[in-house]
Design an enzyme around this catalytic site. Sequence first.
Site, PDB file in Angstrom:
ATOM      1  CB  SER A 133      -0.838  -0.032   1.277  1.00 41.10           C
ATOM      2  OG  SER A 133      -1.412   1.224   1.525  1.00 41.10           O
TER       3      SER A 133
ATOM      4  CE1 TYR B 261      -3.809  -2.966   5.555  1.00 35.58           C
ATOM      5  CE2 TYR B 261      -3.380  -0.641   5.145  1.00 35.58           C
ATOM      6  CZ  TYR B 261      -3.658  -1.917   4.672  1.00 35.58           C
ATOM      7  OH  TYR B 261      -3.771  -2.116   3.318  1.00 35.58           O
TER       8      TYR B 261
ATOM      9  CE  LYS C 262      -1.376  -4.726   3.353  1.00 33.68           C
ATOM     10  NZ  LYS C 262      -1.632  -6.031   2.751  1.00 33.68           N
TER      11      LYS C 262
END
Length: 345
Positions: A124, A152, A156
């Site tokens: 992302s 989060y 990643k």
Amino acid sequence: MNILITGGAGYIGTHTLVELNNAGYEFIVYDNLSNSSQASIKAVEKIINKDVIFQEGDIRDKEALKKLFSKYNIDSVIHFAGLKAVGESVSTPLEYYNNNVYGTLCLLEVMKEFDCKKIVFSSSATVYNEIDSKNYIPLTENNPIGNTTNPYGTSKFMVERVLKDLYISDNSFKIAILRYFNPVGAHESGLIGEDPSGIPNNLMPYISQVAVAKREYLNVFGDDYDTHDGTGVRDYIHVLDLADAHVKALNYLDLMANNNVPLIVNIGTGIGYSVLDIIKAYEKASNKKIPYKIVNRRLGDISKCYANPTYAKEILNWEAKRTLEQMCIDSWRWQKNNPNGYKKG
Ligand code: NAD
Ligand code: UD1
């Protein structure tokens, strides 16, 4: 030769199944249905007019994965499975690290055991540092990463590191890390689309629910940013363009020789639209008024974030084709035909 699609019942996964099928690939979907249902797979079957091999299961269940790898000849993996809600990740970090990081480790261990060494990973734009500094926009792949602000994003970043280290240990691994910007829209059939549970966190699904009168108005988070109209600017990308990038990445890995460092590539349009731009475009596409109120900035938000997509064009011969108008038309069609998502009634 089969491709394993983890998280293939989800939003981006289902659209990628359609594009993979169009490109002639065979695949197996593996998903624990924690944020999806098999109704999405049924809808994909309708679009492609073909049965989809689906196995319910968790990427952290190594025994189940081993059975899958023993049963099917799996040549490569597109790895979508994971949790993705930023706010939730702050309250339940262990769940996020467990699913996204430990889950990926389990998958990679089984892949290694079965000598399956091609993987496309969903990363992302959230991994980039200091996006707000003007010097960094538009974002190229060599901008600094890792100063993430929530579990989060950190998950990643951590998986990107794991993949890079895996390649260093064994350079026959062929790895593509795709850094998505803001996926929106839906398949033009209106049969598959984004189906958030509860109150949507993201802009486009929220606007869709206002348009269909499920919600009264949109809260616009801040109008005092340093952007053309003061509202936040993002790089919205049609989910089918994003899906197509996975097909291109897979082709690239298929042709890639050993000793090639992981491919890391931005998947965005390169165009930034503000919240007010999106409202206007959605109103036009849906012919509905989108009432909104300007409220305070959302904690952790940045003013603008959009990609420099040149490398994707150069290396994958991929570029986004669909316009904002198309994104809104397709998003509206999905919402209007399925006001409760995949749930009936
Ligand atoms: P999604 O929630 O719709 O799809 C993810 C799928 O993974 C779901 O079907 C869920 O049931 C499944 N899943 C979750 N944990 C699992 C586990 N442990 N084992 C097996 N299956 C599991 O999300 P999406 O929008 O399609 O996103 C796909 C991937 O792309 C995610 O990794 C996400 O972090 C990443 N991503 C998404 C966005 C976005 O805005 N949608 C942006 C950047 C990156
Ligand atoms: C979110 C995630 C990010 C992820 C990205 C891609 C957060 C904090 N970040 O970012 O990690 O990579 O999605 O999908 O969730 N907005 C409103 N009102 C709303 C919702 C959003 O005004 O009800 C505004 C936001 O302030 C922002 C823009 O709309 O300016 C887009 O927001 P959103 O869709 O949540 O995406 P990101 O903030 O880019």
